[in-house]
Design a protein around this motif. Sequence first.
Motif, PDB file in Angstrom:
ATOM      1  N   ALA A 179      20.130  86.796   2.630  1.00  0.00           N
ATOM      2  CA  ALA A 179      20.726  86.040   3.724  1.00  0.00           C
ATOM      3  C   ALA A 179      20.513  86.717   5.076  1.00  0.00           C
ATOM      4  O   ALA A 179      20.985  86.229   6.088  1.00  0.00           O
ATOM      5  CB  ALA A 179      22.229  85.853   3.458  1.00  0.00           C
TER       6      ALA A 179
ATOM      7  N   ASP B 272      21.898  73.777   9.151  1.00  0.00           N
ATOM      8  CA  ASP B 272      21.175  75.057   9.236  1.00  0.00           C
ATOM      9  C   ASP B 272      21.322  75.783  10.572  1.00  0.00           C
ATOM     10  O   ASP B 272      20.397  76.476  10.998  1.00  0.00           O
ATOM     11  CB  ASP B 272      19.666  74.840   8.968  1.00  0.00           C
ATOM     12  CG  ASP B 272      19.406  74.481   7.516  1.00  0.00           C
ATOM     13  OD1 ASP B 272      20.380  74.540   6.733  1.00  0.00           O
ATOM     14  OD2 ASP B 272      18.268  74.141   7.186  1.00  0.00           O
TER      15      ASP B 272
ATOM     16  N   SER C 140      26.259  75.473   9.017  1.00  0.00           N
ATOM     17  CA  SER C 140      25.263  76.193   8.233  1.00  0.00           C
ATOM     18  C   SER C 140      24.768  75.355   7.060  1.00  0.00           C
ATOM     19  O   SER C 140      23.568  75.244   6.827  1.00  0.00           O
ATOM     20  CB  SER C 140      25.867  77.509   7.738  1.00  0.00           C
ATOM     21  OG  SER C 140      25.079  78.033   6.694  1.00  0.00           O
ATOM     22  N   ILE C 141      25.705  74.740   6.332  1.00  0.00           N
ATOM     23  CA  ILE C 141      25.322  74.084   5.086  1.00  0.00           C
ATOM     24  C   ILE C 141      24.514  72.824   5.341  1.00  0.00           C
ATOM     25  O   ILE C 141      23.518  72.553   4.668  1.00  0.00           O
ATOM     26  CB  ILE C 141      26.582  73.757   4.249  1.00  0.00           C
ATOM     27  CG1 ILE C 141      27.234  75.064   3.778  1.00  0.00           C
ATOM     28  CG2 ILE C 141      26.243  72.892   3.036  1.00  0.00           C
ATOM     29  CD1 ILE C 141      28.616  74.889   3.180  1.00  0.00           C
TER      30      ILE C 141
ATOM     31  N   LYS D 185      24.809  79.845   2.866  1.00  0.00           N
ATOM     32  CA  LYS D 185      25.568  78.624   2.557  1.00  0.00           C
ATOM     33  C   LYS D 185      26.563  78.896   1.432  1.00  0.00           C
ATOM     34  O   LYS D 185      27.721  78.452   1.477  1.00  0.00           O
ATOM     35  CB  LYS D 185      24.598  77.491   2.158  1.00  0.00           C
ATOM     36  CG  LYS D 185      23.683  77.056   3.297  1.00  0.00           C
ATOM     37  CD  LYS D 185      22.629  76.060   2.788  1.00  0.00           C
ATOM     38  CE  LYS D 185      21.417  76.015   3.694  1.00  0.00           C
ATOM     39  NZ  LYS D 185      21.481  75.039   4.762  1.00  0.00           N
ATOM     40  N   THR D 186      26.100  79.647   0.417  1.00  0.00           N
ATOM     41  CA  THR D 186      27.007  80.016  -0.677  1.00  0.00           C
ATOM     42  C   THR D 186      28.153  80.877  -0.153  1.00  0.00           C
ATOM     43  O   THR D 186      29.313  80.701  -0.547  1.00  0.00           O
ATOM     44  CB  THR D 186      26.243  80.791  -1.768  1.00  0.00           C
ATOM     45  OG1 THR D 186      25.024  80.111  -2.035  1.00  0.00           O
ATOM     46  CG2 THR D 186      27.049  80.906  -3.047  1.00  0.00           C
TER      47      THR D 186
ATOM     48  N   SER E 143      19.784  80.124   5.288  1.00  0.00           N
ATOM     49  CA  SER E 143      19.546  80.648   3.945  1.00  0.00           C
ATOM     50  C   SER E 143      20.548  80.084   2.943  1.00  0.00           C
ATOM     51  O   SER E 143      21.725  79.874   3.254  1.00  0.00           O
ATOM     52  CB  SER E 143      19.652  82.179   3.994  1.00  0.00           C
ATOM     53  OG  SER E 143      20.158  82.679   2.791  1.00  0.00           O
ATOM     54  N   TRP E 144      20.079  79.847   1.720  1.00  0.00           N
ATOM     55  CA  TRP E 144      20.987  79.294   0.687  1.00  0.00           C
ATOM     56  C   TRP E 144      22.082  80.302   0.364  1.00  0.00           C
ATOM     57  O   TRP E 144      23.218  79.947   0.030  1.00  0.00           O
ATOM     58  CB  TRP E 144      20.217  78.886  -0.572  1.00  0.00           C
ATOM     59  CG  TRP E 144      19.607  80.066  -1.316  1.00  0.00           C
ATOM     60  CD1 TRP E 144      18.349  80.552  -1.158  1.00  0.00           C
ATOM     61  CD2 TRP E 144      20.257  80.893  -2.276  1.00  0.00           C
ATOM     62  NE1 TRP E 144      18.169  81.644  -1.951  1.00  0.00           N
ATOM     63  CE2 TRP E 144      19.308  81.874  -2.666  1.00  0.00           C
ATOM     64  CE3 TRP E 144      21.517  80.899  -2.870  1.00  0.00           C
ATOM     65  CZ2 TRP E 144      19.605  82.866  -3.594  1.00  0.00           C
ATOM     66  CZ3 TRP E 144      21.818  81.878  -3.800  1.00  0.00           C
ATOM     67  CH2 TRP E 144      20.877  82.855  -4.154  1.00  0.00           C
TER      68      TRP E 144
END
Lengths: 308, 255
Positions: A164, A101, A97-98, A37-38, A33-34
């Motif tokens: 997330a 994934d 993750s970034i 990542k954030t 999920s973006w």
Amino acid sequence: MHPALSVIMFTTLSGAGYGLAAMLGLGLLDPASWATKTAHVVALGLISAGLLSSTLHLGNPQRAWRAFSQWRSSWLSREGVLAILTFVPVLLNAINSIFIDIFIASTGLIAAMLSVATVYCTAMIYASLKSVDAWNTRLTPACYILFSLASGAVLASVFASFGAGSYPLLPLLGIFLLGAAWFAKWRWRSRLANGSSLSTPESATGLGHIGSVRLLERPHVNENYLTREMGFQVARKHAAKLATIAYLFGFWVPAALLLASALLFAEALAGSVLLTTLGLVALMAGIVTERWLFFAEAKHAVMNYYGG
Amino acid sequence: MTSLPQGAPPKKLGLVIDLDVCVGCHACVINCKEWNTGGYGAALSDQDPYGADVSGAWLNRIHTFEVVPDGGQLVGEAGDARIVHFPKSCLHCDDAPCVTVCPTGASYKRAEDGIVLVDEDKCIGCGLCAWSCPYGAREMDLAAGVMKKCTLCVDRIYNETFELVDRVPACVRTCPANARHFGDFNDPSSDVSQMVAERGGMDLMPEQGTRPVNKYLPPRPRSVLADAAKTIPSAENTDAANGFFAWLDGVLEKI
């Protein structure tokens, strides 16, 4: 003790950063999920910002690298070494993750454990000082670790409400950790209120066999490094009010907002984002107040030579 | 290395401070600043030196305490209260917490004589050692950004170009009342060891577990002023008179 702003910001920010890194390390958020990542970027940013701000109070920050050498005896040095070590799995976790994934449990668990260990070292810098009665207890590292995990869980709740994953599990975990942290803090404050001082003006001067000792004259008329650093008294005057503010903003407000979010919104929505974010803002205000009191309320043994 | 030296050091140098004798003149404070601002390490800077809010780094300070005997809230209410001048500098502790907390290895205790020093080239000025010291023996030099402390005048005591009488710390050399003494506590025949044995030299804050080397001699019990009055010979007492004066005393008494 003087509450230096740089140290308060350092312990609050890096505590939240390490807490978030621990939540991410436990694999509670969806790595693809973006929002997750954030969250990785935010965790790394908070940890780095905290560490940088901790060098601001040094007299010679250009020599800070030397602080990695004395891990055998010094908790401050151990903290520095662990802070750098922790970057490795936290960074790997973020990269996994970034860019690909995925979440690797072994890396994640090592990141979570090292994050907690780093916060433990930070707390032990204070807890190991016999000269400051208020800090010299096992409750000090308990409070630091629980506050770090609680703020990490609340931060993670914000990202969870952005989609997330692990919603509403994370807000509920956050409420539980908030309760644990403030229970430890309540125990810490009761010990402070009921405890007697290890040292007194009588033991400090060795004159107790004659009678009670009180200061007649300070060495110098003006303040000095010791009285400025160890003799801060503004907060002691307002300690009860500030503690109420800390409990209110640090526990009741965020716990209520997280609970409302978990009850009102079964799924991650704009409403849950608003509630968890407000909870986070309140929590940060509460923890900064708590951290300020942690320093300002602590009395140093040297003040026995300076009349209180 | 900020671990403390293992085993007993061959020498244990330190000070004995006699609280019975100190008159609180601050001469040791001034000579300490004078010697150490030009000696070991960075100068002992002052901030706002000519202004109203002057402050600076000092390695030796004198506090003055009032000791009121039990039962009296006010001086003189229960027995004689005492004013005690109290010089305080680094106690060069055997279990020095300021050494083990140092993250850089700048703070160390010498294995050969037990002196606690700061290597100023390694000090990052974090201030943790000052926090760890219950005695307030360490003060940050705000100009140099490094921690300052008593060196036991390590640059005087081993200086062979000095006369023997000058190879003692500046505070000891300058004390006009002889309240400060320097020596080796490992040598039972040294002046300092004997003074401690005779006068009951004491540790400050033993409960902090620092095992300080410097010892303080407690003030001697004071004789009560009212009792002393009886021993002062009266101007009208003629018991000691003999010969002509005894006869004259007798005659005049009868008139």
